[in-house]
Design a protein around this motif. Structure first.
Motif, short mmCIF file in Angstrom:
data_model
loop_
_atom_site.label_atom_id
_atom_site.label_comp_id
_atom_site.label_asym_id
_atom_site.label_seq_id
_atom_site.Cartn_x
_atom_site.Cartn_y
_atom_site.Cartn_z
N ASP A 1 0.80 -1.22 0.00
CA ASP A 1 0.00 0.00 0.00
C ASP A 1 0.84 1.28 0.00
OD1 ASP A 1 -2.39 -1.42 0.01
OD2 ASP A 1 -2.46 -1.53 2.20
N ASN A 2 2.05 1.23 0.56
CA ASN A 2 2.80 2.49 0.69
C ASN A 2 4.10 2.53 -0.10
OD1 ASN A 2 4.76 1.10 2.21
ND2 ASN A 2 3.89 1.71 4.18
N VAL A 3 4.46 1.45 -0.78
CA VAL A 3 5.75 1.41 -1.46
C VAL A 3 5.80 2.31 -2.68
CG1 VAL A 3 5.26 -0.55 -3.01
CG2 VAL A 3 7.60 -0.16 -2.18
N GLY A 4 4.65 2.54 -3.32
CA GLY A 4 4.64 3.25 -4.60
C GLY A 4 5.34 4.60 -4.60
N PRO A 5 4.98 5.52 -3.70
CA PRO A 5 5.60 6.84 -3.74
C PRO A 5 7.12 6.82 -3.51
CG PRO A 5 3.56 6.92 -2.49
CD PRO A 5 3.86 5.47 -2.75
N VAL A 6 7.59 5.86 -2.72
CA VAL A 6 9.04 5.75 -2.50
C VAL A 6 9.70 5.14 -3.73
CG1 VAL A 6 10.85 4.80 -1.02
CG2 VAL A 6 8.66 5.51 -0.02
N ALA A 7 9.09 4.11 -4.28
CA ALA A 7 9.64 3.48 -5.48
C ALA A 7 9.70 4.44 -6.66
CB ALA A 7 8.81 2.25 -5.84
N ALA A 8 8.82 5.43 -6.67
CA ALA A 8 8.77 6.38 -7.78
C ALA A 8 9.92 7.39 -7.75
CB ALA A 8 7.43 7.12 -7.76
N MET A 9 10.64 7.48 -6.64
CA MET A 9 11.73 8.47 -6.55
C MET A 9 12.91 8.00 -7.38
SD MET A 9 11.51 9.37 -2.47
CE MET A 9 9.93 9.89 -1.76
N PRO A 10 13.27 8.72 -8.42
CA PRO A 10 14.28 8.22 -9.36
C PRO A 10 15.67 8.11 -8.77
CG PRO A 10 13.69 10.50 -9.86
CD PRO A 10 12.71 10.02 -8.83
N GLU A 11 15.95 8.82 -7.69
CA GLU A 11 17.29 8.76 -7.08
C GLU A 11 17.51 7.48 -6.29
OE1 GLU A 11 15.88 12.94 -7.56
OE2 GLU A 11 15.07 11.17 -6.52
N ILE A 12 16.43 6.78 -5.95
CA ILE A 12 16.56 5.59 -5.12
C ILE A 12 16.84 4.38 -6.01
CG2 ILE A 12 15.31 4.01 -3.58
CD1 ILE A 12 13.96 6.41 -2.35
N ALA A 13 17.91 3.66 -5.67
CA ALA A 13 18.36 2.54 -6.49
C ALA A 13 17.90 1.19 -5.96
CB ALA A 13 19.89 2.53 -6.57
N GLU A 14 17.54 1.13 -4.67
CA GLU A 14 17.21 -0.18 -4.09
C GLU A 14 16.28 0.01 -2.91
OE1 GLU A 14 20.41 -3.10 -3.68
OE2 GLU A 14 19.87 -3.29 -1.56
N LEU A 15 15.31 -0.90 -2.79
CA LEU A 15 14.46 -0.98 -1.61
C LEU A 15 14.73 -2.30 -0.91
CD1 LEU A 15 11.02 0.31 -2.99
CD2 LEU A 15 12.81 1.61 -1.82
N ASN A 16 14.85 -2.26 0.41
CA ASN A 16 15.03 -3.47 1.19
C ASN A 16 13.78 -3.68 2.03
OD1 ASN A 16 17.78 -4.53 0.63
ND2 ASN A 16 18.35 -2.46 1.23
N ILE A 17 13.12 -4.81 1.79
CA ILE A 17 11.81 -5.08 2.39
C ILE A 17 11.81 -6.49 2.94
CG2 ILE A 17 9.32 -5.14 1.97
CD1 ILE A 17 9.81 -3.28 -0.44
#
Length: 247
Positions: A202-218
């Motif tokens: 539900d909340n990952v989308g806005p963070v994933a949309a940030m182009p400067e971010i290369a990786e998410l750890n979940i």
């Protein structure tokens, strides 16, 4: 890999809580190594594990077995202690993420004070880098901490998304704005920017949309969701949410 664009945003799957479930009863099951293999087949780009002082999650043996069982890069979360430094120097994980750690906490509660701990962190960062591990610092989305990370020579920072993940109402937009501003600053400082903690479908989308971010750890959410839909499907759905947001 389903498309070239996917690699613009990597997914690191934290499998700590597979080991947590195993440790609650003892024995061998569920095996975090099996979870690692499932994660690789489902499209994870890497594995994250936190070897805690009290070994409440993975154990030293798990870390060695994981390194031997999968070709996925391992991101070892570790406290800035002599014990953990020696283990990381011996195991030589692809990445070593230095995190704050308190024995009484249920999970990591805040970011590392890279600015206040500069003198103690500097030799640890240097030794890990010289040993071939990519060092990252798990920090709050704060300008002083980003500048401190750059000064320490850590090539990667992971922004703590917990405050955003737990925010409600108007605070959500405030925390998102803070994350975006600090991701932009991190990139400007020459840092590779990662993010994680508390992220869900539900909340990952806005963070994933940030182009400067290369990786998410979940991790915690995926292991919890696996109870209902299976680990592979949880990872595939998270990957789909991330891809849709980045597209």
């Amino acid at each position: 890999m389903t498309s070239p664009d996917r690699r613009l945003l990597r997914l690191g799957v934290n499998i700590d809580h597979v080991a947590t479930i195993r440790n609650a009863r003892g024995g061998l099951h569920p095996d975090p190594v099996r979870a690692a293999i499932v994660a690789a087949e489902a499209g994870a780009d890497g594995l994250t594990v936190h070897l805690r002082e009290d070994r409440r999650h993975i154990t030293d043996t798990d870390l060695t077995r994981l390194s031997e069982a999968t070709a996925l890069p391992i991101n070892l979360e570790m406290a800035a202690t002599d014990e953990m430094l020696n283990i990381a120097l011996r195991e030589r994980p692809h990445a070593a993420c230095i995190v704050p750690e308190r024995r009484a906490e249920r999970t990591t509660e805040g970011g590392l004070d890279a600015a206040g701990l500069h003198n103690s962190l500097a030799p640890i960062v240097r030794q890990l880098r010289d040993n071939g591990s990519r060092v990252s610092l798990f920090i709050a989305p704060d300008a002083a901490q980003l500048h401190a990370a750059a000064a320490l020579g850590a090539p990667v920072v992971e922004l703590h998304t917990g405050p955003y993940s737990h925010a409600e109402g108007a605070a959500v937009a405030i925390e998102l704005e803070r994350l975006q501003a600090m991701a932009t600053l991190g990139a400007r400082l020459g840092l590779e920017v990662h993010a994680g903690h508390g992220l869900t479908f539900d909340n990952v989308g806005p963070v994933a949309a940030m182009p400067e971010i290369a990786e998410l750890n979940i991790g915690h959410f995926l292991i919890g969701e696996a109870v209902f839909i299976g680990l592979a499907e949880a990872i595939r759905q998270m990957r789909a949410h991330m891809d849709a947001a980045r597209a």
